[in-house]
Design a protein around this motif. Structure first.
Motif, PDB file in Angstrom:
ATOM      1  N   GLY A 132      -3.175   4.215   8.362  1.00 45.13           N
ATOM      2  CA  GLY A 132      -4.040   3.063   8.116  1.00 45.13           C
ATOM      3  C   GLY A 132      -3.510   2.180   7.006  1.00 45.13           C
ATOM      4  O   GLY A 132      -3.505   0.944   7.115  1.00 45.13           O
ATOM      5  N   VAL A 133      -3.039   2.807   5.928  1.00 43.66           N
ATOM      6  CA  VAL A 133      -2.457   2.039   4.808  1.00 43.66           C
ATOM      7  C   VAL A 133      -1.197   1.311   5.270  1.00 43.66           C
ATOM      8  O   VAL A 133      -0.968   0.148   4.920  1.00 43.66           O
ATOM      9  CB  VAL A 133      -2.145   2.974   3.618  1.00 43.66           C
ATOM     10  CG1 VAL A 133      -1.314   2.239   2.567  1.00 43.66           C
ATOM     11  CG2 VAL A 133      -3.434   3.503   3.008  1.00 43.66           C
ATOM     12  N   TYR A 134      -0.386   1.992   6.062  1.00 38.24           N
ATOM     13  CA  TYR A 134       0.840   1.369   6.593  1.00 38.24           C
ATOM     14  C   TYR A 134       0.501   0.095   7.371  1.00 38.24           C
ATOM     15  O   TYR A 134       1.204  -0.922   7.277  1.00 38.24           O
ATOM     16  CB  TYR A 134       1.578   2.358   7.492  1.00 38.24           C
ATOM     17  CG  TYR A 134       2.740   1.744   8.252  1.00 38.24           C
ATOM     18  CD1 TYR A 134       3.955   1.493   7.626  1.00 38.24           C
ATOM     19  CD2 TYR A 134       2.598   1.399   9.601  1.00 38.24           C
ATOM     20  CE1 TYR A 134       5.009   0.910   8.319  1.00 38.24           C
ATOM     21  CE2 TYR A 134       3.648   0.827  10.300  1.00 38.24           C
ATOM     22  CZ  TYR A 134       4.854   0.579   9.659  1.00 38.24           C
ATOM     23  OH  TYR A 134       5.892  -0.007  10.348  1.00 38.24           O
ATOM     24  N   LEU A 135      -0.587   0.132   8.117  1.00 37.01           N
ATOM     25  CA  LEU A 135      -0.969  -1.018   8.934  1.00 37.01           C
ATOM     26  C   LEU A 135      -1.461  -2.197   8.090  1.00 37.01           C
ATOM     27  O   LEU A 135      -1.277  -3.355   8.487  1.00 37.01           O
ATOM     28  CB  LEU A 135      -2.050  -0.601   9.941  1.00 37.01           C
ATOM     29  CG  LEU A 135      -1.589   0.318  11.070  1.00 37.01           C
ATOM     30  CD1 LEU A 135      -2.778   0.777  11.910  1.00 37.01           C
ATOM     31  CD2 LEU A 135      -0.557  -0.376  11.953  1.00 37.01           C
ATOM     32  N   ILE A 136      -2.101  -1.921   6.954  1.00 36.97           N
ATOM     33  CA  ILE A 136      -2.625  -3.035   6.159  1.00 36.97           C
ATOM     34  C   ILE A 136      -1.596  -3.571   5.157  1.00 36.97           C
ATOM     35  O   ILE A 136      -1.808  -4.621   4.559  1.00 36.97           O
ATOM     36  CB  ILE A 136      -3.918  -2.643   5.402  1.00 36.97           C
ATOM     37  CG1 ILE A 136      -3.653  -1.563   4.349  1.00 36.97           C
ATOM     38  CG2 ILE A 136      -4.989  -2.205   6.366  1.00 36.97           C
ATOM     39  CD1 ILE A 136      -4.871  -1.224   3.504  1.00 36.97           C
ATOM     40  N   VAL A 137      -0.477  -2.845   4.973  1.00 36.20           N
ATOM     41  CA  VAL A 137       0.585  -3.324   4.077  1.00 36.20           C
ATOM     42  C   VAL A 137       1.536  -4.227   4.868  1.00 36.20           C
ATOM     43  O   VAL A 137       2.119  -3.794   5.862  1.00 36.20           O
ATOM     44  CB  VAL A 137       1.368  -2.136   3.474  1.00 36.20           C
ATOM     45  CG1 VAL A 137       2.604  -2.638   2.742  1.00 36.20           C
ATOM     46  CG2 VAL A 137       0.474  -1.357   2.513  1.00 36.20           C
ATOM     47  N   PRO A 138       1.691  -5.474   4.453  1.00 38.28           N
ATOM     48  CA  PRO A 138       2.540  -6.406   5.211  1.00 38.28           C
ATOM     49  C   PRO A 138       4.031  -6.125   5.108  1.00 38.28           C
ATOM     50  O   PRO A 138       4.780  -6.319   6.054  1.00 38.28           O
ATOM     51  CB  PRO A 138       2.197  -7.775   4.604  1.00 38.28           C
ATOM     52  CG  PRO A 138       1.730  -7.461   3.217  1.00 38.28           C
ATOM     53  CD  PRO A 138       1.032  -6.138   3.315  1.00 38.28           C
ATOM     54  N   GLU A 139       4.493  -5.665   3.946  1.00 39.87           N
ATOM     55  CA  GLU A 139       5.906  -5.343   3.760  1.00 39.87           C
ATOM     56  C   GLU A 139       6.064  -4.395   2.581  1.00 39.87           C
ATOM     57  O   GLU A 139       5.208  -4.328   1.706  1.00 39.87           O
ATOM     58  CB  GLU A 139       6.745  -6.601   3.541  1.00 39.87           C
ATOM     59  CG  GLU A 139       6.337  -7.429   2.326  1.00 39.87           C
ATOM     60  CD  GLU A 139       7.228  -8.646   2.134  1.00 39.87           C
ATOM     61  OE1 GLU A 139       8.360  -8.461   1.645  1.00 39.87           O
ATOM     62  OE2 GLU A 139       6.794  -9.753   2.466  1.00 39.87           O
ATOM     63  N   SER A 140       7.154  -3.644   2.571  1.00 41.05           N
ATOM     64  CA  SER A 140       7.371  -2.635   1.519  1.00 41.05           C
ATOM     65  C   SER A 140       8.059  -3.235   0.306  1.00 41.05           C
ATOM     66  O   SER A 140       9.130  -2.785  -0.107  1.00 41.05           O
ATOM     67  CB  SER A 140       8.198  -1.472   2.079  1.00 41.05           C
ATOM     68  OG  SER A 140       9.434  -1.962   2.586  1.00 41.05           O
ATOM     69  N   SER A 141       7.449  -4.252  -0.261  1.00 38.01           N
ATOM     70  CA  SER A 141       7.995  -4.903  -1.458  1.00 38.01           C
ATOM     71  C   SER A 141       6.860  -5.257  -2.398  1.00 38.01           C
ATOM     72  O   SER A 141       5.858  -5.864  -1.987  1.00 38.01           O
ATOM     73  CB  SER A 141       8.768  -6.168  -1.071  1.00 38.01           C
ATOM     74  OG  SER A 141       9.136  -6.897  -2.228  1.00 38.01           O
ATOM     75  N   LEU A 142       7.021  -4.880  -3.673  1.00 38.06           N
ATOM     76  CA  LEU A 142       5.991  -5.182  -4.660  1.00 38.06           C
ATOM     77  C   LEU A 142       5.955  -6.670  -5.007  1.00 38.06           C
ATOM     78  O   LEU A 142       5.048  -7.128  -5.700  1.00 38.06           O
ATOM     79  CB  LEU A 142       6.226  -4.359  -5.934  1.00 38.06           C
ATOM     80  CG  LEU A 142       6.019  -2.849  -5.787  1.00 38.06           C
ATOM     81  CD1 LEU A 142       6.261  -2.152  -7.113  1.00 38.06           C
ATOM     82  CD2 LEU A 142       4.621  -2.537  -5.273  1.00 38.06           C
ATOM     83  N   GLU A 143       6.940  -7.421  -4.533  1.00 40.11           N
ATOM     84  CA  GLU A 143       6.909  -8.868  -4.726  1.00 40.11           C
ATOM     85  C   GLU A 143       5.864  -9.515  -3.825  1.00 40.11           C
ATOM     86  O   GLU A 143       5.454 -10.653  -4.055  1.00 40.11           O
ATOM     87  CB  GLU A 143       8.295  -9.470  -4.447  1.00 40.11           C
ATOM     88  CG  GLU A 143       9.353  -9.039  -5.461  1.00 40.11           C
ATOM     89  CD  GLU A 143      10.701  -9.667  -5.180  1.00 40.11           C
ATOM     90  OE1 GLU A 143      10.795 -10.475  -4.213  1.00 40.11           O
ATOM     91  OE2 GLU A 143      11.653  -9.364  -5.918  1.00 40.11           O
ATOM     92  N   ASN A 144       5.462  -8.800  -2.790  1.00 42.36           N
ATOM     93  CA  ASN A 144       4.388  -9.274  -1.931  1.00 42.36           C
ATOM     94  C   ASN A 144       3.054  -8.926  -2.580  1.00 42.36           C
ATOM     95  O   ASN A 144       2.772  -7.760  -2.851  1.00 42.36           O
ATOM     96  CB  ASN A 144       4.498  -8.614  -0.551  1.00 42.36           C
ATOM     97  CG  ASN A 144       3.490  -9.158   0.439  1.00 42.36           C
ATOM     98  OD1 ASN A 144       2.286  -9.000   0.267  1.00 42.36           O
ATOM     99  ND2 ASN A 144       3.989  -9.815   1.474  1.00 42.36           N
ATOM    100  N   GLU A 145       2.212  -9.912  -2.838  1.00 46.22           N
ATOM    101  CA  GLU A 145       0.969  -9.690  -3.568  1.00 46.22           C
ATOM    102  C   GLU A 145      -0.009  -8.801  -2.807  1.00 46.22           C
ATOM    103  O   GLU A 145      -0.756  -8.038  -3.415  1.00 46.22           O
ATOM    104  CB  GLU A 145       0.300 -11.033  -3.904  1.00 46.22           C
ATOM    105  CG  GLU A 145       1.036 -11.830  -4.977  1.00 46.22           C
ATOM    106  CD  GLU A 145       0.174 -12.931  -5.554  1.00 46.22           C
ATOM    107  OE1 GLU A 145      -0.866 -13.275  -4.946  1.00 46.22           O
ATOM    108  OE2 GLU A 145       0.532 -13.448  -6.636  1.00 46.22           O
ATOM    109  N   VAL A 146       0.001  -8.893  -1.485  1.00 47.31           N
ATOM    110  CA  VAL A 146      -0.897  -8.049  -0.700  1.00 47.31           C
ATOM    111  C   VAL A 146      -0.497  -6.581  -0.833  1.00 47.31           C
ATOM    112  O   VAL A 146      -1.342  -5.699  -1.040  1.00 47.31           O
ATOM    113  CB  VAL A 146      -0.902  -8.473   0.780  1.00 47.31           C
ATOM    114  CG1 VAL A 146      -1.756  -7.510   1.608  1.00 47.31           C
ATOM    115  CG2 VAL A 146      -1.431  -9.898   0.931  1.00 47.31           C
ATOM    116  N   THR A 147       0.810  -6.317  -0.747  1.00 45.58           N
ATOM    117  CA  THR A 147       1.308  -4.948  -0.907  1.00 45.58           C
ATOM    118  C   THR A 147       0.954  -4.418  -2.297  1.00 45.58           C
ATOM    119  O   THR A 147       0.488  -3.282  -2.439  1.00 45.58           O
ATOM    120  CB  THR A 147       2.837  -4.903  -0.716  1.00 45.58           C
ATOM    121  OG1 THR A 147       3.152  -5.367   0.598  1.00 45.58           O
ATOM    122  CG2 THR A 147       3.366  -3.493  -0.896  1.00 45.58           C
TER     123      THR A 147
END
Length: 293
Positions: A132-147
């Motif tokens: 579920g967390v994988y699905l709501i994370v847009p990309e594996s980068s902390l530069e992405n604010e959603v992640t």
């Protein structure tokens, strides 16, 4: 209408209010720390006033309880700050879903405090949450604010899980209103030295929003919880509480015009389903233990 039906309606209203707290992360243009501080000030005043009006004692029973209240207050301060920060980074919908990993996290860390072990169903729940967390994370980068917001939300869930376990083991003898009154007092003491000058720039509308957050959306729900538990089982309360992310996401869509993607919603369904399962399983095990005793 009988007392049980009234309590059910009151409990759903309570959960809507608790889900609505996330909206203020977007409605009030202050830092997460400042929102938490002012929320706690208004909530603390309202909760202690409620205790006086209901003729409840204001003091705790022992020095040990004051120490526990202090620890719980520190955990709650960190939880609320990270809670609002998660919403500010990721949005209310995603942040709320990330936070509701806490029931499964609770099950995973409980063996550190109690003589319980994990069963294979708990591992399945954990894996479900990870998907579920994988699905709501847009990309594996902390530069992405959603992640970044999702990770902060999970951190907030971990803090909340620890707080809830400690509260259940060492502080459950106090009503929800009294317990939260003392915890908000600790939050004020902890955060007051960190007060930001931006609070002075808050508009009248901002202060009204914070007053609403501290009283109607914080103090009132904790007062209502105590009343509803007189007529409802803890299991019923826990299951309805699992609807908080549903109400929170719905409010974000209506009030903030957020548009969560289907991928996000599916991830939220997985996480909430795992939370509901662990809630049911926890109560089932508790009843078995009580019967064994």
């Amino acid at each position: 209408m009988d007392a049980v039906k009234k309590s059910l309606i009151s409990l759903h209203f309570t959960v809507v209010l608790l889900g609505g707290t996330a909206l203020f992360s977007r409605l009030v243009p202050l830092s997460a720390s400042d929102i938490t501080l002012v929320r706690s000030v208004f909530a603390c005043i309202a909760l202690f006033a409620f205790l006086v009006l209901t003729k409840d004692t204001l003091s705790l029973r022992s020095r040990r309880d004051y120490l526990i209240a202090t620890g719980l207050g520190v955990l709650m301060a960190l939880h609320w700050i990270s809670y609002f920060a998660a919403m500010q980074y990721a949005g209310v919908s995603v942040g709320m879903i990330a936070l509701f990993t806490f029931p499964v996290i609770t099950v995973l860390i409980e063996p550190l405090f109690e003589k319980t072990g994990l069963v294979w169903q708990d591992i399945v729940s954990a894996l479900t949450v990870i998907v579920g967390v994988y699905l709501i994370v847009p990309e594996s980068s902390l530069e992405n604010e959603v992640t970044l917001g999702v990770l902060i939300g999970i951190g907030s869930a971990i803090l909340y899980a620890f707080r809830n376990i400690i509260h259940r083991k060492h502080f459950k003898q106090y009503s929800g209103a009294k317990a939260m009154a003392w915890q908000t007092l600790v939050i004020i003491a902890v955060l007051l030295p960190t007060i930001n000058s931006s609070i002075g720039k808050a508009t009248t509308q901002d202060w009204l929003m914070l007053l609403l957050l501290g009283t109607v959306f914080t103090a009132l729900p904790h007062a209502l919880i105590a009343a509803t538990l007189r007529h409802l089982r803890a299991k019923t309360f826990s299951l309805i509480a699992c609807m908080q992310p549903l109400y929170g996401v719905a409010l974000a869509i209506i009030v903030l015009d957020e548009s969560p993607t289907l991928r996000t919603l599916f991830g939220g369904i997985l996480i909430t389903s795992a939370s509901v399962y662990e809630t049911l399983n926890t109560h089932k095990l508790h009843q078995s233990n009580v019967q064994d005793e």
